[in-house]
Write a protein that holds these residues in place. Structure first.
Motif, mmCIF file in Angstrom:
data_model
loop_
_atom_site.group_PDB
_atom_site.id
_atom_site.type_symbol
_atom_site.label_atom_id
_atom_site.label_comp_id
_atom_site.label_asym_id
_atom_site.label_seq_id
_atom_site.Cartn_x
_atom_site.Cartn_y
_atom_site.Cartn_z
ATOM 1 N N VAL A 98 0.848 -1.188 0.000
ATOM 2 C CA VAL A 98 0.000 0.000 0.000
ATOM 3 C C VAL A 98 0.882 1.236 0.000
ATOM 4 O O VAL A 98 1.627 1.485 0.953
ATOM 5 N N LEU A 99 0.801 2.028 -1.067
ATOM 6 C CA LEU A 99 1.530 3.280 -1.179
ATOM 7 C C LEU A 99 0.695 4.389 -0.551
ATOM 8 O O LEU A 99 -0.529 4.381 -0.664
ATOM 9 N N ASN A 100 1.331 5.338 0.093
ATOM 10 C CA ASN A 100 0.655 6.424 0.812
ATOM 11 C C ASN A 100 -0.276 5.854 1.868
ATOM 12 O O ASN A 100 -1.418 6.274 2.006
ATOM 13 N N SER A 101 0.223 4.918 2.620
ATOM 14 C CA SER A 101 -0.608 4.192 3.580
ATOM 15 C C SER A 101 -1.080 5.053 4.741
ATOM 16 O O SER A 101 -1.997 4.669 5.445
ATOM 17 N N THR A 102 -0.489 6.232 4.928
ATOM 18 C CA THR A 102 -0.933 7.095 6.022
ATOM 19 C C THR A 102 -2.094 7.987 5.604
ATOM 20 O O THR A 102 -2.667 8.679 6.425
ATOM 21 N N SER A 103 -2.464 7.983 4.330
ATOM 22 C CA SER A 103 -3.562 8.808 3.836
ATOM 23 C C SER A 103 -4.813 7.956 3.683
ATOM 24 O O SER A 103 -4.770 6.863 3.128
ATOM 25 N N LEU A 104 -5.933 8.470 4.149
ATOM 26 C CA LEU A 104 -7.192 7.742 4.011
ATOM 27 C C LEU A 104 -7.775 7.876 2.604
ATOM 28 O O LEU A 104 -8.550 7.042 2.173
ATOM 29 N N THR A 105 -7.400 8.930 1.879
ATOM 30 C CA THR A 105 -8.003 9.165 0.566
ATOM 31 C C THR A 105 -7.053 8.893 -0.591
ATOM 32 O O THR A 105 -7.497 8.606 -1.694
ATOM 33 N N ALA A 106 -5.746 8.985 -0.380
ATOM 34 C CA ALA A 106 -4.803 8.864 -1.490
ATOM 35 C C ALA A 106 -4.022 7.556 -1.477
ATOM 36 O O ALA A 106 -3.094 7.392 -2.253
ATOM 37 N N SER A 107 -4.377 6.619 -0.611
ATOM 38 C CA SER A 107 -3.623 5.366 -0.587
ATOM 39 C C SER A 107 -3.947 4.531 -1.824
ATOM 40 O O SER A 107 -5.016 4.634 -2.399
ATOM 41 N N ASN A 108 -2.984 3.707 -2.228
ATOM 42 C CA ASN A 108 -3.133 2.902 -3.430
ATOM 43 C C ASN A 108 -2.565 1.516 -3.136
ATOM 44 O O ASN A 108 -1.390 1.375 -2.829
ATOM 45 N N GLU A 109 -3.401 0.484 -3.238
ATOM 46 C CA GLU A 109 -3.002 -0.876 -2.900
ATOM 47 C C GLU A 109 -2.843 -1.724 -4.155
ATOM 48 O O GLU A 109 -3.728 -1.784 -5.002
ATOM 49 N N ASP A 110 -1.691 -2.357 -4.258
ATOM 50 C CA ASP A 110 -1.423 -3.344 -5.303
ATOM 51 C C ASP A 110 -0.997 -4.638 -4.621
ATOM 52 O O ASP A 110 -0.494 -4.623 -3.501
ATOM 53 N N PHE A 111 -1.174 -5.754 -5.296
ATOM 54 C CA PHE A 111 -0.773 -7.054 -4.762
ATOM 55 C C PHE A 111 0.323 -7.652 -5.628
ATOM 56 O O PHE A 111 0.228 -7.633 -6.852
ATOM 57 N N LEU A 112 1.351 -8.159 -4.970
ATOM 58 C CA LEU A 112 2.398 -8.910 -5.648
ATOM 59 C C LEU A 112 2.308 -10.353 -5.184
ATOM 60 O O LEU A 112 2.248 -10.624 -3.990
ATOM 61 N N GLU A 113 2.298 -11.249 -6.137
ATOM 62 C CA GLU A 113 2.230 -12.675 -5.835
ATOM 63 C C GLU A 113 3.487 -13.330 -6.412
ATOM 64 O O GLU A 113 3.752 -13.220 -7.607
ATOM 65 N N PHE A 114 4.260 -13.965 -5.539
ATOM 66 C CA PHE A 114 5.510 -14.597 -5.937
ATOM 67 C C PHE A 114 5.304 -16.101 -6.054
ATOM 68 O O PHE A 114 4.814 -16.736 -5.134
ATOM 69 N N HIS A 115 5.698 -16.668 -7.193
ATOM 70 C CA HIS A 115 5.598 -18.103 -7.452
ATOM 71 C C HIS A 115 7.023 -18.653 -7.533
ATOM 72 O O HIS A 115 7.836 -18.151 -8.313
ATOM 73 N N TYR A 116 7.291 -19.700 -6.763
ATOM 74 C CA TYR A 116 8.660 -20.185 -6.627
ATOM 75 C C TYR A 116 8.678 -21.642 -6.203
ATOM 76 O O TYR A 116 7.658 -22.228 -5.851
ATOM 77 N N THR A 117 9.874 -22.219 -6.235
ATOM 78 C CA THR A 117 10.110 -23.562 -5.725
ATOM 79 C C THR A 117 11.107 -23.451 -4.579
ATOM 80 O O THR A 117 12.225 -22.965 -4.788
ATOM 81 N N PRO A 118 10.710 -23.863 -3.365
ATOM 82 C CA PRO A 118 11.663 -23.834 -2.255
ATOM 83 C C PRO A 118 12.527 -25.098 -2.257
ATOM 84 O O PRO A 118 12.095 -26.153 -2.707
ATOM 85 N N GLU A 119 13.752 -24.958 -1.766
ATOM 86 C CA GLU A 119 14.653 -26.107 -1.661
ATOM 87 C C GLU A 119 15.449 -25.983 -0.363
ATOM 88 O O GLU A 119 16.072 -24.950 -0.102
ATOM 89 N N ASN A 120 15.424 -27.029 0.451
ATOM 90 C CA ASN A 120 16.208 -27.052 1.680
ATOM 91 C C ASN A 120 17.623 -27.520 1.346
ATOM 92 O O ASN A 120 17.795 -28.535 0.692
ATOM 93 N N VAL A 121 18.606 -26.739 1.799
ATOM 94 C CA VAL A 121 20.002 -27.093 1.564
ATOM 95 C C VAL A 121 20.729 -27.162 2.903
ATOM 96 O O VAL A 121 20.483 -26.357 3.796
ATOM 97 N N PHE A 122 21.616 -28.139 3.020
ATOM 98 C CA PHE A 122 22.392 -28.310 4.244
ATOM 99 C C PHE A 122 23.515 -27.289 4.259
ATOM 100 O O PHE A 122 24.273 -27.164 3.303
ATOM 101 N N VAL A 123 23.627 -26.554 5.377
ATOM 102 C CA VAL A 123 24.674 -25.543 5.517
ATOM 103 C C VAL A 123 25.849 -26.109 6.297
ATOM 104 O O VAL A 123 26.974 -26.145 5.808
ATOM 105 N N SER A 124 25.601 -26.557 7.515
ATOM 106 C CA SER A 124 26.637 -27.160 8.359
ATOM 107 C C SER A 124 25.958 -27.779 9.569
ATOM 108 O O SER A 124 24.763 -27.597 9.783
ATOM 109 N N ARG A 125 26.747 -28.467 10.390
ATOM 110 C CA ARG A 125 26.161 -29.046 11.598
ATOM 111 C C ARG A 125 25.657 -27.958 12.528
ATOM 112 O O ARG A 125 24.630 -28.108 13.178
#
Length: 177
Positions: A98-125
């Protein structure tokens, strides 16, 4: 003879010890977004009064350089960079920005949706595992408008710089507005 055997056993046991593992900066990375000026694409553009809320999250992350670090439930980010965590056990994470989230009249909301594949990788003990992410290509980022459509403040100019999210030391997505 017993002293020699004990000394040999002590030396063997000491030589088999490993140095202590210390886990530093080996955590699951967040998605790094940088904001740029659409009229001058090479220039970073500071964003004030931007809130980000993950779908299902209780609190907003506030992106506002005028806030102090002591404000409750608020995160103080660099004025042109935002770090968003992705869901570890899912392939989609959705954020309301939400841009201009402190304004009741001028705020503008957009949605971002991220599509991905998660992978667990071993780092160390010491560190165990961390999750890295691979954004889908194409369709790694989808932009939609709010339930009450207004103009897109992001203006549909989203460039994926790095599809592989393995560290927070690089920009993954550039947004122009």
């Amino acid at each position: 003879m017993k002293k020699i055997v004990a000394l040999i056993l002590l030396l063997i046991s000491l030589s088999s010890c490993e140095k202590d593992d210390i886990c530093v900066d080996e955590t699951t990375p967040r998605l790094i977004i940088e904001f740029y000026d659409i009229t001058n694409p090479a220039a970073l553009k500071p964003v004030l009064n931007l809130t980000a809320k993950g779908e299902g999250a209780a609190d907003f992350m506030v992106f506002n350089t005028s806030l102090t670090a002591t404000d409750p439930n608020r995160y103080l980010f660099n004025g042109s960079k935002l770090a968003l965590p992705l869901k570890l056990n899912d392939t989609i994470t959705k954020y309301s920005l939400v841009l201009n989230s402190t304004s009741l009249t001028a705020s503008n909301e957009d949605f971002l949706e991220f599509h991905y594949t998660p992978e667990n990788v071993f780092v160390s003990r010491a560190c165990g595992y961390k999750t890295i992410f691979q954004l889908n290509s194409p369709g790694g980022v989808l932009l939609t408008d709010s339930a009450a459509p207004d103009t897109f403040w992001i203006q549909q100019n989203i460039n994926i710089q790095k599809y592989s999210i393995t560290t927070e030391d690089e920009t993954h997505i550039k947004i122009y507005f």
